[in-house]
Design a protein around this motif. Structure first.
Motif, mmCIF file in Angstrom:
data_model
loop_
_atom_site.group_PDB
_atom_site.id
_atom_site.type_symbol
_atom_site.label_atom_id
_atom_site.label_comp_id
_atom_site.label_asym_id
_atom_site.label_seq_id
_atom_site.Cartn_x
_atom_site.Cartn_y
_atom_site.Cartn_z
ATOM 1 N N GLU A 1 12.507 1.558 5.164
ATOM 2 C CA GLU A 1 11.585 0.502 5.576
ATOM 3 C C GLU A 1 11.500 0.371 7.096
ATOM 4 O OE1 GLU A 1 10.733 -4.244 4.686
ATOM 5 O OE2 GLU A 1 12.734 -3.388 4.364
ATOM 6 N N ARG A 2 12.636 0.414 7.763
ATOM 7 C CA ARG A 2 12.610 0.240 9.220
ATOM 8 C C ARG A 2 11.832 1.367 9.891
ATOM 9 N NH1 ARG A 2 15.082 -2.647 13.101
ATOM 10 N NH2 ARG A 2 16.246 -3.817 11.532
ATOM 11 N N ARG A 3 12.030 2.591 9.432
ATOM 12 C CA ARG A 3 11.299 3.703 10.032
ATOM 13 C C ARG A 3 9.809 3.586 9.747
ATOM 14 N NH1 ARG A 3 13.672 9.667 9.241
ATOM 15 N NH2 ARG A 3 15.414 8.468 10.122
ATOM 16 N N ALA A 4 9.456 3.169 8.533
ATOM 17 C CA ALA A 4 8.037 2.994 8.209
ATOM 18 C C ALA A 4 7.416 1.889 9.048
ATOM 19 C CB ALA A 4 7.891 2.684 6.722
ATOM 20 N N ILE A 5 8.175 0.800 9.257
ATOM 21 C CA ILE A 5 7.659 -0.300 10.083
ATOM 22 C C ILE A 5 7.462 0.156 11.527
ATOM 23 C CG2 ILE A 5 8.274 -2.538 11.070
ATOM 24 C CD1 ILE A 5 9.536 -3.253 8.375
ATOM 25 N N ASN A 6 8.429 0.870 12.074
ATOM 26 C CA ASN A 6 8.304 1.351 13.452
ATOM 27 C C ASN A 6 7.128 2.309 13.605
ATOM 28 O OD1 ASN A 6 10.537 -0.137 14.236
ATOM 29 N ND2 ASN A 6 11.968 1.549 13.940
ATOM 30 N N ASP A 7 6.916 3.158 12.604
ATOM 31 C CA ASP A 7 5.784 4.082 12.667
ATOM 32 C C ASP A 7 4.466 3.327 12.619
ATOM 33 O OD1 ASP A 7 4.552 6.847 12.371
ATOM 34 O OD2 ASP A 7 3.841 5.875 10.537
ATOM 35 N N LEU A 8 4.361 2.348 11.712
ATOM 36 C CA LEU A 8 3.133 1.558 11.618
ATOM 37 C C LEU A 8 2.921 0.729 12.869
ATOM 38 C CD1 LEU A 8 0.731 0.684 9.897
ATOM 39 C CD2 LEU A 8 2.191 -1.072 8.866
ATOM 40 N N ARG A 9 3.989 0.158 13.410
ATOM 41 C CA ARG A 9 3.872 -0.641 14.637
ATOM 42 C C ARG A 9 3.452 0.219 15.825
ATOM 43 N NH1 ARG A 9 9.175 -3.444 15.566
ATOM 44 N NH2 ARG A 9 8.442 -4.866 13.933
ATOM 45 N N GLY A 10 3.928 1.476 15.850
ATOM 46 C CA GLY A 10 3.534 2.363 16.940
ATOM 47 C C GLY A 10 2.060 2.711 16.910
ATOM 48 N N GLN B 1 0.804 -1.221 0.000
ATOM 49 C CA GLN B 1 0.000 0.000 0.000
ATOM 50 C C GLN B 1 0.840 1.275 0.000
ATOM 51 O OE1 GLN B 1 -3.306 0.092 -0.305
ATOM 52 N NE2 GLN B 1 -3.327 -2.153 -0.449
ATOM 53 N N ASN B 2 2.134 1.161 -0.204
ATOM 54 C CA ASN B 2 3.017 2.333 -0.240
ATOM 55 C C ASN B 2 2.873 3.190 1.029
ATOM 56 O OD1 ASN B 2 3.919 1.742 -2.924
ATOM 57 N ND2 ASN B 2 1.981 2.564 -3.690
ATOM 58 N N LEU B 3 2.895 2.532 2.164
ATOM 59 C CA LEU B 3 2.736 3.240 3.429
ATOM 60 C C LEU B 3 4.005 3.955 3.862
ATOM 61 C CD1 LEU B 3 0.676 0.567 5.404
ATOM 62 C CD2 LEU B 3 -0.158 2.497 4.062
ATOM 63 N N ASP B 4 5.056 3.864 3.069
ATOM 64 C CA ASP B 4 6.286 4.591 3.389
ATOM 65 C C ASP B 4 6.344 5.954 2.704
ATOM 66 O OD1 ASP B 4 6.382 3.410 0.926
ATOM 67 O OD2 ASP B 4 8.485 2.802 1.041
ATOM 68 N N TRP B 5 5.266 6.346 1.998
ATOM 69 C CA TRP B 5 5.198 7.678 1.410
ATOM 70 C C TRP B 5 4.624 8.650 2.430
ATOM 71 C CZ3 TRP B 5 2.584 6.335 -3.952
ATOM 72 C CH2 TRP B 5 3.450 5.512 -4.675
ATOM 73 N N ASN C 1 14.363 9.412 3.165
ATOM 74 C CA ASN C 1 14.163 10.276 4.338
ATOM 75 C C ASN C 1 14.423 11.753 4.027
ATOM 76 O OD1 ASN C 1 13.663 7.962 5.997
ATOM 77 N ND2 ASN C 1 15.877 7.675 6.142
ATOM 78 N N GLU C 2 14.718 12.091 2.766
ATOM 79 C CA GLU C 2 14.883 13.487 2.374
ATOM 80 C C GLU C 2 13.519 14.076 2.032
ATOM 81 O OE1 GLU C 2 17.697 15.469 1.581
ATOM 82 O OE2 GLU C 2 19.282 14.100 2.173
ATOM 83 N N SER C 3 13.322 15.342 2.328
ATOM 84 C CA SER C 3 12.052 16.013 2.066
ATOM 85 C C SER C 3 12.155 16.825 0.783
ATOM 86 C CB SER C 3 11.686 16.920 3.243
ATOM 87 O OG SER C 3 10.457 17.571 2.997
#
Length: 727
Positions: A215-224, A101-105, A155-157
């Motif tokens: 990926e790791r940051r996206a996973i941690n955010d989703l897990r939180g 689902q492209n949840l890392d965007w 991770n760049e904006s």
């Protein structure tokens, strides 16, 4: 007695406490309103949080597949909820959901500092023209269709600026700029960056910040944001919840997580079946070979002995031995399968070992019975037993192979979706009622704390007994009067309350003071009186003038002298000009007392103002003219009142106290600290003098609080400055 007194002083007077809070009710109400306002601002300036939820059931595979009971040994019937919860929160499951689902965007609108969230949620028509166009308004947003970011730009904006309804400009790192259109891919060949904007719902000028997180940051955010819990105890029902500020995105993300979990569950079931099938296929050739060898040995023995029948006893023993050995072989296969998943200490594994020990003991007993048969019967029995055992093992393996094939082909896990992912219409946070109540409570507590601290910091004298405890007899307690309060009236004439409102309670208290002083000064050397205080605005001038007025009304000839040669204000009660000659000129020898003293508004009342402010007031008071002036006044007047400056500010009152008949300390109720009264005493004591008594001025029963049954309050501040009069 002293201990009892200390205990009494340490006790909390609840009535006085309530009265103190009532007096400060405006401050408490203001703080409460401020707390509610801050809470309301927090609610308005916080994005609402929505929650999507789903319900899963962990089933027994045998029940869901309706397979033969022989398959029950191949699966574990326990729900293992804790294990499944951890699998549901694992990187394997969440990573697959993020990829699907492209949840890392991340797309973040540009908002105003501090209050940006509020302005992005609510419209303010009057401020809309003032707010810069770059900041989003309610309803503004964009939707991405594709985003490819090279590893170096993770991770760049990136900033996306809408230049029109269908065009935009993209600002990349290293000052790279790309132009693009909605619906068309925008790429940068050198870096490998690509972006496709599917839809835009914002006018030109709006800015959005886009980035792709690792990926790791996206996973941690989703897990939180993900929480999983079991309903009830050992129920096998899992409740999965996902929070976020977008209900549609929450539902989409939670659905992806559940589908990823179901996929891995099915894959895991298929993998277990495949492992069992592989083991069975490895055993089938060995079992078939064993069967062929056993059949050949039996046929050879029968041809040799020319016998084919078994007695009834032998057949019975053969059947029992065959069944027991078959059961042992089945247990051995089950042990081999369990050994791949469990240790020997597992309850299921230990139960299997106990069953095998029982069957081995039974087989040993049957073998003892076989040993009692004739040799021929024994040989036929053993060979027949081996054939039947091999046949049974081979048949069982074939049956198991077919069952596992069915299990693998079914591709159904042990998880069932009871309720699919869905989000409620109402946000779960912020909790408006709780936050408003908390803001009101904290604001009220802050207001109460402010009132109590302010009251504690004042530490003003509240009762005449506090002055008497210092060794100063209190001649009178003068009630507070609004007509006599000169606070804030720094210019203009002041009224003499004893003449204008003779029936006022304050005037009655002054008459009581006049009587007390008459008897208190019987032993005084001269009929002269010095009034001083520890700080300005204690009411010395008011007491001096009005005490002189009530004494004059009683038939006494009274002269009131303004002895504050730095900032005396007594002239304002008698409508005298600032430059009128007075005490300074008399002490300097420039004018005689008779020429300087003036007739007051009463025939028995006279006034001697300060005159021009001298540069050396203390030295002027130390001249010999002061005692001669006091002696002259004693011959002319029945009472002479010196209005002196504060004793803690200057030394003038000490000089006056040495020559006058009595020195009175004036304390302002609820204003004069007890420590200042003690300091004033020490100042006089250092010169070998002491106060003849004290006056508690401005006493307000309402301010006294619960002690008198009322509550009222007013602020009071002071500052004493000495000014040199300009010529």
């Amino acid at each position: 007695m002293q201990n009892l007194q200390n205990i009494a002083e340490d006790e909390i007077d609840l009535g006085q406490l309530v009265s103190t809070l009532w007096r400060g009710r405006l401050a408490i109400v203001a703080a409460t309103v401020a707390g509610v306002a801050i809470a309301a601002f927090h609610i308005a300036n916080t994005n609402p949080t929505f929650q999507a939820d789903a319900l899963l059931q962990l089933e027994e595979r045998t029940g869901s597949l309706a397979l033969p009971s022989s398959l029950s040994a191949m699966v574990d019937n326990d729900p293992r909820s804790v294990t499944e919860i951890e699998i549901l929160r694992s990187r394997m499951v969440l990573g697959r959901a993020i990829a699907d689902q492209n949840l890392d965007w991340r797309v973040t609108p540009d908002t105003m500092p501090l209050v940006g969230t509020m302005f992005s949620r609510y419209r303010f028509p009057l401020l809309d023209a003032v707010i810069p166009a770059r900041f989003v308004r309610p309803g503004d947003g964009i939707e991405l269709d594709n985003l490819v970011v090279p590893p170096s730009m993770l991770n760049e904006s990136f900033t996306l600026i809408l230049t029109s309804e269908t065009e935009y400009r993209l600002l990349l790192p290293d000052d790279l700029q790309l132009e693009g259109r909605v619906g068309q891919p925008t790429t940068h060949a050198e870096t490998g960056f690509s972006l496709t904007l599917a839809r835009s719902q914002a006018p030109a000028g709006r800015r959005f910040h886009i980035r792709q997180v690792d990926e790791r940051r996206a996973i941690n955010d989703l897990r939180g944001r993900l929480s999983v819990s079991e309903r009830g105890r050992a129920s096998g029902i899992l409740e999965v919840r996902l929070t976020g500020d977008n209900p549609h995105e929450n539902t989409r993300a939670l659905g992806a997580v559940i589908q990823a979990y179901l996929s891995q569950n099915i894959s895991r079931s298929a993998a277990e079946a495949e492992s069992s099938l592989t083991f069975i296929r490895e055993q089938l050739p060995l079992a078939e070979q064993t069967l062929r060898i056993a059949e050949a040995a039996l046929n050879a023995f029968r041809q040799e002995q020319v016998t084919i029948d078994l007695s009834l006893e032998t057949q019975t023993i053969l059947g029992q031995v065959t069944r027991t050995e078959s059961e042992l072989a089945d247990l051995q296969r089950r042990e081999d399968e369990l050994a791949q998943r469990f240790t020997p200490s597992h309850p299921t594994y230990r139960q299997l070992l106990d069953e095998r020990a029982r069957l081995e003991a039974r087989l040993e007993n049957l073998r003892d019975q076989v040993g009692t048969l004739p040799e021929t019967q024994r040989q036929i029995l053993n060979l027949s037993r081996e054939v039947e055992l091999a046949q049974r093992i081979y048949t069982e393996l074939l049956t198991r192979a077919q069952e596992v094939e069915v299990l693998r082909a079914s591709t159904i896990g042990n998880v069932r979706i009871v309720d699919g992912a869905g989000a409620g219409p109402s946000p779960v946070a912020p909790r408006k009622a709780m936050i408003l109540a908390l803001g009101m409570a904290l604001g009220g507590m802050a207001g109460i704390g402010f009132v109590l601290v302010r009251n504690w910091m004042r530490r003003g004298i509240q009762d005449p007994s506090e002055l008497e405890a210092l060794g100063m007899p209190v001649f009178a307690t003068i009630n507070y009067s609004k007509d006599a309060d000169t606070e804030g009236r720094r210019e203009g004439n002041l009224p003499i309350l004893a003449f204008e409102r003779s029936a006022d309670l304050t005037v009655e208290a002054l008459r009581s003071l006049r009587t007390s002083l008459h008897f208190g000064m019987l032993d005084a050397g001269t009929p002269s009186l010095t009034l001083t205080s520890s700080h300005p605005d204690a009411g010395k001038s008011f007491l001096s003038v009005n005490l002189a007025a009530v004494a004059a009304q009683a038939g006494q000839r009274v002269c009131v002298i303004d002895a504050d040669l730095r900032r005396g204000q007594l002239r304002r009660y008698f409508n005298l000009p600032r430059n009128a000659p007075g005490l300074a000129e008399v002490l300097a020898g420039d004018i005689s007392f008779e020429d300087a003293v003036l007739q007051g508004p009463h025939e028995n009342l006279f006034i001697l103002p300060t005159g021009r402010y001298p540069p050396n007031p203390s030295e002027l008071l130390m001249r010999a003219e002061l005692p001669r002036l006091i002696e002259t006044c004693a011959q002319i007047f029945d009472l002479t009142i010196f209005d002196a400056p504060p004793v803690l500010a200057v030394t003038d009152p000490v000089i006056l106290a040495r020559h006058t008949g009595a020195t009175i300390f004036v304390a302002r109720h609820d204003v004069t600290p007890k420590g200042e009264a003690e300091a004033a005493q020490k100042t006089l004591a250092s010169a070998g003098l002491k106060f003849s008594g004290a006056i508690l001025n401005g006493f307000d029963p309402k301010k006294a609080g619960g002690r008198y049954g009322y509550g009222y309050g007013y602020g009071y501040g002071y500052r004493y400055e000495y000014k040199q009069r300009k010529e």
